[in-house]
Scaffold this motif. Structure first.
Motif, PDB file in Angstrom:
ATOM      1  N   ARG A  88       0.706  -1.190  -0.059  1.00  0.00           N
ATOM      2  CA  ARG A  88      -0.066   0.143   0.094  1.00  0.00           C
ATOM      3  C   ARG A  88       0.847   1.395   0.206  1.00  0.00           C
ATOM      4  O   ARG A  88       0.557   2.189  -0.654  1.00  0.00           O
ATOM      5  N   LEU A  89       1.904   1.005   0.381  1.00  0.00           N
ATOM      6  CA  LEU A  89       2.804   2.219   0.592  1.00  0.00           C
ATOM      7  C   LEU A  89       3.190   2.553  -0.832  1.00  0.00           C
ATOM      8  O   LEU A  89       3.352   3.854  -1.190  1.00  0.00           O
ATOM      9  N   ILE A  90       3.759   1.617  -1.514  1.00  0.00           N
ATOM     10  CA  ILE A  90       4.359   1.688  -2.660  1.00  0.00           C
ATOM     11  C   ILE A  90       3.111   2.315  -3.714  1.00  0.00           C
ATOM     12  O   ILE A  90       3.088   3.279  -4.418  1.00  0.00           O
ATOM     13  N   GLU A  91       1.990   1.752  -3.612  1.00  0.00           N
ATOM     14  CA  GLU A  91       0.885   2.506  -4.262  1.00  0.00           C
ATOM     15  C   GLU A  91       0.683   3.875  -3.993  1.00  0.00           C
ATOM     16  O   GLU A  91       0.174   4.440  -4.849  1.00  0.00           O
ATOM     17  N   LYS A  92       0.647   4.064  -2.796  1.00  0.00           N
ATOM     18  CA  LYS A  92       0.430   5.516  -2.306  1.00  0.00           C
ATOM     19  C   LYS A  92       1.569   6.450  -2.794  1.00  0.00           C
ATOM     20  O   LYS A  92       1.384   7.482  -3.268  1.00  0.00           O
ATOM     21  N   TYR A  93       2.749   6.118  -2.876  1.00  0.00           N
ATOM     22  CA  TYR A  93       3.945   6.808  -3.354  1.00  0.00           C
ATOM     23  C   TYR A  93       3.961   6.833  -4.840  1.00  0.00           C
ATOM     24  O   TYR A  93       4.183   8.186  -5.208  1.00  0.00           O
ATOM     25  N   ILE A  94       3.466   6.126  -5.560  1.00  0.00           N
ATOM     26  CA  ILE A  94       3.568   6.188  -6.974  1.00  0.00           C
ATOM     27  C   ILE A  94       2.268   6.753  -7.654  1.00  0.00           C
ATOM     28  O   ILE A  94       1.750   6.857  -8.857  1.00  0.00           O
ATOM     29  N   GLU A  95       0.907   7.175  -6.760  1.00  0.00           N
ATOM     30  CA  GLU A  95      -0.001   7.936  -7.138  1.00  0.00           C
ATOM     31  C   GLU A  95       0.304   8.980  -8.336  1.00  0.00           C
ATOM     32  O   GLU A  95      -0.421   8.805  -9.338  1.00  0.00           O
ATOM     33  N   ASP A  96       1.128   9.788  -7.975  1.00  0.00           N
ATOM     34  CA  ASP A  96       1.058  10.922  -8.730  1.00  0.00           C
ATOM     35  C   ASP A  96       2.452  10.829  -9.847  1.00  0.00           C
ATOM     36  O   ASP A  96       2.733  11.855 -10.660  1.00  0.00           O
ATOM     37  N   ASN A  98       4.571   9.170 -13.441  1.00  0.00           N
ATOM     38  CA  ASN A  98       4.218   8.906 -14.573  1.00  0.00           C
ATOM     39  C   ASN A  98       4.416   7.440 -14.830  1.00  0.00           C
ATOM     40  O   ASN A  98       4.776   6.568 -13.925  1.00  0.00           O
ATOM     41  N   LEU A  99       3.903   6.567 -15.954  1.00  0.00           N
ATOM     42  CA  LEU A  99       3.586   5.213 -16.128  1.00  0.00           C
ATOM     43  C   LEU A  99       4.946   4.678 -15.996  1.00  0.00           C
ATOM     44  O   LEU A  99       5.012   3.445 -15.268  1.00  0.00           O
ATOM     45  N   GLU A 100       6.051   5.164 -16.438  1.00  0.00           N
ATOM     46  CA  GLU A 100       7.493   4.631 -16.633  1.00  0.00           C
ATOM     47  C   GLU A 100       8.003   4.474 -14.756  1.00  0.00           C
ATOM     48  O   GLU A 100       8.505   3.528 -14.487  1.00  0.00           O
ATOM     49  N   GLU A 101       7.552   5.431 -14.199  1.00  0.00           N
ATOM     50  CA  GLU A 101       8.025   5.599 -12.802  1.00  0.00           C
ATOM     51  C   GLU A 101       7.187   4.482 -12.232  1.00  0.00           C
ATOM     52  O   GLU A 101       7.858   3.842 -11.121  1.00  0.00           O
ATOM     53  N   LYS A 102       6.018   4.600 -12.122  1.00  0.00           N
ATOM     54  CA  LYS A 102       5.157   3.572 -11.486  1.00  0.00           C
ATOM     55  C   LYS A 102       5.649   1.952 -11.989  1.00  0.00           C
ATOM     56  O   LYS A 102       5.868   1.304 -10.854  1.00  0.00           O
ATOM     57  N   ILE A 103       6.086   1.702 -13.105  1.00  0.00           N
ATOM     58  CA  ILE A 103       6.452   0.646 -13.328  1.00  0.00           C
ATOM     59  C   ILE A 103       7.761   0.087 -12.439  1.00  0.00           C
ATOM     60  O   ILE A 103       8.058  -0.726 -12.164  1.00  0.00           O
TER      61      ILE A 103
END
Length: 134
Positions: A88-96, A98-103
């Motif tokens: 959940r921490l990772i999900e919260k951190y990557i909310e904002d 871009n797609l490349e950073e999320k992956i």
């Protein structure tokens, strides 16, 4: 007379060093040291733990499984993130992000600078013996 001249030279030398080194700006982590009571190790308190070097979220997940600590929040880049677990921490951190950073962050994890925990003093003592914290 000679003694006063030596004292004046030393004083001038110290003043020059003060401005060259700027002693007011010396960074000390002493205010961040973890203090706990050794006499009553079963007391439970809230601790803010900083790691000497950032720990990857995948590694900290494995580490925290060995300790009886309730993580309240995670500190990443001087910001606190409240999450129940690492996923959940990772999900919260990557909310904002871009797609490349999320992956990237989902695959590699994120670097965690510190955590806020509630635990017994004994757990902090054991944790500080193994991990490099302040």
């Amino acid at each position: 007379m000679v003694i006063t001249i030596k004292i004046i030279y030393k004083l001038i030398f110290i003043i020059i060093l003060f401005f060259l080194v700027n002693l007011c700006e010396v960074d000390s982590n002493s205010e961040k040291m973890v203090f706990y009571n050794n006499t009553n190790i079963h007391n439970e308190d809230k601790f803010k733990i900083y790691f000497k070097k950032s720990i990857n979220s995948h590694e900290i997940k494995k580490i925290l499984n060995d300790y009886n600590m309730n993580v309240i929040s995670y500190i990443i880049d001087d910001e606190e993130y409240y999450a129940w677990d690492i996923d959940r921490l990772i999900e919260k951190y990557i909310e904002d992000k871009n797609l490349e950073e999320k992956i990237y962050y989902k695959l590699n994890g994120i670097n965690i600078d510190g955590i806020n925990v509630i635990c017994e003093h004994e757990e902090i003592r054991r944790f500080s013996l193994i991990e490099n914290i302040y």
